[in-house]
Design a protein around this motif. Sequence first.
Motif, short mmCIF file in Angstrom:
data_model
loop_
_atom_site.label_atom_id
_atom_site.label_comp_id
_atom_site.label_asym_id
_atom_site.label_seq_id
_atom_site.Cartn_x
_atom_site.Cartn_y
_atom_site.Cartn_z
N UNK A 2 0.95 -1.19 0.05
CA UNK A 2 -0.18 0.02 0.02
C UNK A 2 0.78 1.34 0.01
N UNK A 3 0.52 2.32 -0.49
CA UNK A 3 0.87 3.53 -0.72
C UNK A 3 -0.03 4.90 -0.22
N UNK A 4 0.55 5.84 0.04
CA UNK A 4 -0.30 6.99 0.29
C UNK A 4 -1.01 7.59 -0.88
N UNK A 5 -1.93 7.71 -1.23
CA UNK A 5 -2.72 8.42 -2.38
C UNK A 5 -2.15 9.89 -2.46
N UNK A 6 -1.79 10.47 -1.31
CA UNK A 6 -1.39 11.86 -1.49
C UNK A 6 -0.08 12.13 -1.79
N UNK A 30 2.17 9.31 7.61
CA UNK A 30 3.13 10.31 8.60
C UNK A 30 3.91 11.08 7.78
N UNK A 31 4.04 10.84 6.50
CA UNK A 31 5.29 11.44 5.64
C UNK A 31 4.49 12.82 5.20
N UNK A 32 3.13 12.89 4.99
CA UNK A 32 2.60 14.28 4.67
C UNK A 32 1.68 14.92 5.54
N UNK A 33 1.61 14.42 6.48
CA UNK A 33 0.72 14.99 7.75
C UNK A 33 1.18 14.94 8.93
N UNK A 34 0.63 15.42 9.95
CA UNK A 34 0.97 15.27 11.37
C UNK A 34 0.42 13.83 11.93
N UNK A 35 1.32 13.34 12.74
CA UNK A 35 0.84 12.02 13.03
C UNK A 35 -0.36 11.98 13.95
N UNK A 36 -0.58 13.23 14.58
CA UNK A 36 -1.77 13.42 15.58
C UNK A 36 -3.12 13.74 14.82
N UNK A 37 -3.14 14.08 13.63
CA UNK A 37 -4.19 14.24 12.72
C UNK A 37 -4.24 13.75 11.26
N UNK A 38 -3.70 12.60 11.61
CA UNK A 38 -3.83 11.88 10.16
C UNK A 38 -5.30 11.45 9.91
N UNK A 42 -7.12 12.75 6.53
CA UNK A 42 -7.59 11.76 5.64
C UNK A 42 -9.17 12.24 5.12
N UNK A 43 -9.82 12.25 6.07
CA UNK A 43 -11.25 12.75 6.10
C UNK A 43 -11.38 13.81 5.15
N UNK A 44 -10.54 15.04 5.65
CA UNK A 44 -10.89 16.28 4.72
C UNK A 44 -10.27 16.19 3.32
N UNK A 45 -9.40 15.19 2.89
CA UNK A 45 -8.90 15.04 1.64
C UNK A 45 -9.66 14.07 0.69
#
Length: 48
Positions: A2-6, A30-38, A42-45
């Motif tokens: 699996x990969x991050x779609x962003x 974790x590479x493109x967003x803060x860990x606490x807000x993943x 994700x929901x916003x994107x």
Amino acid sequence: MPNCDHCDAHVSDRFARVFADESGRVRACPNCSANAGIAEVSRDRAHE
């Protein structure tokens, strides 16, 4: 694998099981967003 779609970074199968949406897409990692807000990022994107 699996990969991050962003940002296209690799994520573990375990990460994908927890954070992927119903269709299996990982929209934040974790590479493109803060860990606490993943989950929130994700929901916003998903609505973009």
